[in-house]
Write a protein that holds these residues in place. Structure first.
Motif, short mmCIF file in Angstrom:
data_model
loop_
_atom_site.label_atom_id
_atom_site.label_comp_id
_atom_site.label_asym_id
_atom_site.label_seq_id
_atom_site.Cartn_x
_atom_site.Cartn_y
_atom_site.Cartn_z
N ASP A 1 2.87 -40.22 -40.29
CA ASP A 1 3.37 -39.87 -38.95
C ASP A 1 4.86 -39.62 -39.09
O ASP A 1 5.66 -40.55 -39.09
CB ASP A 1 3.10 -41.00 -37.97
CG ASP A 1 3.70 -40.76 -36.60
OD1 ASP A 1 4.25 -39.66 -36.35
OD2 ASP A 1 3.61 -41.67 -35.76
N LYS A 2 5.25 -38.35 -39.21
CA LYS A 2 6.65 -38.02 -39.41
C LYS A 2 7.40 -37.84 -38.08
O LYS A 2 8.57 -37.45 -38.08
CB LYS A 2 6.76 -36.73 -40.23
CG LYS A 2 6.25 -36.92 -41.65
CD LYS A 2 6.15 -35.66 -42.50
CE LYS A 2 7.08 -34.55 -42.23
NZ LYS A 2 6.93 -33.40 -43.13
N SER A 3 6.76 -38.16 -36.98
CA SER A 3 7.42 -37.99 -35.67
C SER A 3 8.44 -39.09 -35.41
O SER A 3 9.25 -38.96 -34.51
CB SER A 3 6.37 -37.96 -34.56
OG SER A 3 5.71 -39.21 -34.44
N SER B 1 1.50 -29.98 -44.16
CA SER B 1 2.75 -30.54 -43.66
C SER B 1 3.24 -29.73 -42.47
O SER B 1 3.32 -28.50 -42.54
CB SER B 1 3.80 -30.52 -44.77
OG SER B 1 4.98 -31.15 -44.33
N GLU C 1 2.06 -44.82 -41.96
CA GLU C 1 1.02 -44.08 -42.67
C GLU C 1 -0.33 -44.75 -42.52
O GLU C 1 -0.42 -45.94 -42.24
CB GLU C 1 1.36 -43.92 -44.15
CG GLU C 1 1.38 -45.20 -44.93
CD GLU C 1 1.84 -45.01 -46.36
OE1 GLU C 1 1.30 -44.15 -47.08
OE2 GLU C 1 2.74 -45.74 -46.78
N GLY D 1 5.74 -33.03 -37.61
CA GLY D 1 5.40 -34.40 -37.23
C GLY D 1 4.33 -35.06 -38.07
O GLY D 1 3.99 -36.21 -37.85
N LEU D 2 3.78 -34.33 -39.05
CA LEU D 2 2.62 -34.85 -39.76
C LEU D 2 2.61 -34.37 -41.21
O LEU D 2 2.94 -33.22 -41.49
CB LEU D 2 1.35 -34.33 -39.07
CG LEU D 2 0.00 -34.74 -39.63
CD1 LEU D 2 -0.25 -36.22 -39.38
CD2 LEU D 2 -1.10 -33.92 -38.95
N GLU D 3 2.26 -35.29 -42.12
CA GLU D 3 2.01 -34.90 -43.51
C GLU D 3 0.69 -35.50 -43.93
O GLU D 3 0.41 -36.67 -43.65
CB GLU D 3 3.11 -35.40 -44.44
CG GLU D 3 2.86 -34.99 -45.90
CD GLU D 3 4.00 -35.39 -46.82
OE1 GLU D 3 5.11 -34.85 -46.63
OE2 GLU D 3 3.76 -36.25 -47.69
N LEU D 4 -0.11 -34.70 -44.57
CA LEU D 4 -1.41 -35.12 -45.07
C LEU D 4 -1.44 -34.88 -46.56
O LEU D 4 -1.11 -33.78 -47.02
CB LEU D 4 -2.50 -34.29 -44.37
CG LEU D 4 -3.94 -34.64 -44.60
CD1 LEU D 4 -4.24 -36.02 -44.03
CD2 LEU D 4 -4.82 -33.60 -43.92
N ILE E 1 -2.10 -40.14 -44.50
CA ILE E 1 -1.64 -39.48 -43.29
C ILE E 1 -0.32 -40.11 -42.89
O ILE E 1 -0.26 -41.30 -42.58
CB ILE E 1 -2.67 -39.64 -42.15
CG1 ILE E 1 -4.04 -39.11 -42.61
CG2 ILE E 1 -2.19 -38.93 -40.89
CD1 ILE E 1 -5.20 -39.54 -41.72
N TRP F 1 8.00 -43.32 -43.06
CA TRP F 1 7.10 -43.04 -41.94
C TRP F 1 5.92 -43.99 -41.95
O TRP F 1 5.47 -44.45 -42.99
CB TRP F 1 6.56 -41.61 -42.04
CG TRP F 1 7.59 -40.55 -42.19
CD1 TRP F 1 8.61 -40.27 -41.32
CD2 TRP F 1 7.72 -39.63 -43.26
NE1 TRP F 1 9.35 -39.22 -41.79
CE2 TRP F 1 8.83 -38.80 -42.98
CE3 TRP F 1 7.01 -39.39 -44.42
CZ2 TRP F 1 9.24 -37.77 -43.82
CZ3 TRP F 1 7.42 -38.37 -45.26
CH2 TRP F 1 8.52 -37.58 -44.95
#
Length: 110
Positions: free
Chosen positions: A105-107, A30, A56, A33-36, A103, A54
């Protein structure tokens, strides 16, 4: 604290552990801008996820099933990937065992 320049994680090991525990979700990385994460579903447990804030992408690591997105049924199998827009109602069905890399995209927010 600044995000790492690089990071390594063993998603297969996480998927195996979650499968042995009858499924679940675990974040493996984490940054702002990104969480995997790794998501494992084992029948007969239903997929109870709710829409996410977000965008995904699901990458199927093992198994097969169907991803229902807003009424559209998309078959998924090992090696395949599916994009789901933020806020879309979706869930997996028709699986016996399914492991996916998630995946986020938290941006952007929904």
């Amino acid at each position: 604290m600044a995000p790492p320049i690089s990071d390594a994680f063993d998603v297969r090991h996480v998927a195996q552990r979650l499968a042995a525990d009858n499924g679940g979700y675990e974040v493996v990385h984490s940054t702002p801008g990104l969480e995997l994460g790794v998501y494992v579903l084992v029948a007969p447990e239903p997929d109870k996820q709710q829409p996410h804030e977000w965008d995904e992408i699901y990458v199927v690591l093992e198994g097969r099933g169907t991803l229902n997105v807003e009424g559209e049924e998309l078959p998924v199998e090992e090696g395949g990937a599916v994009y789901v827009k933020a806020g879309a109602e979706h869930r997996f069905t028709g699986y016996e065992g399914l492991s996916v890399l998630v995946i986020f995209d938290k941006s952007q927010t929904a």
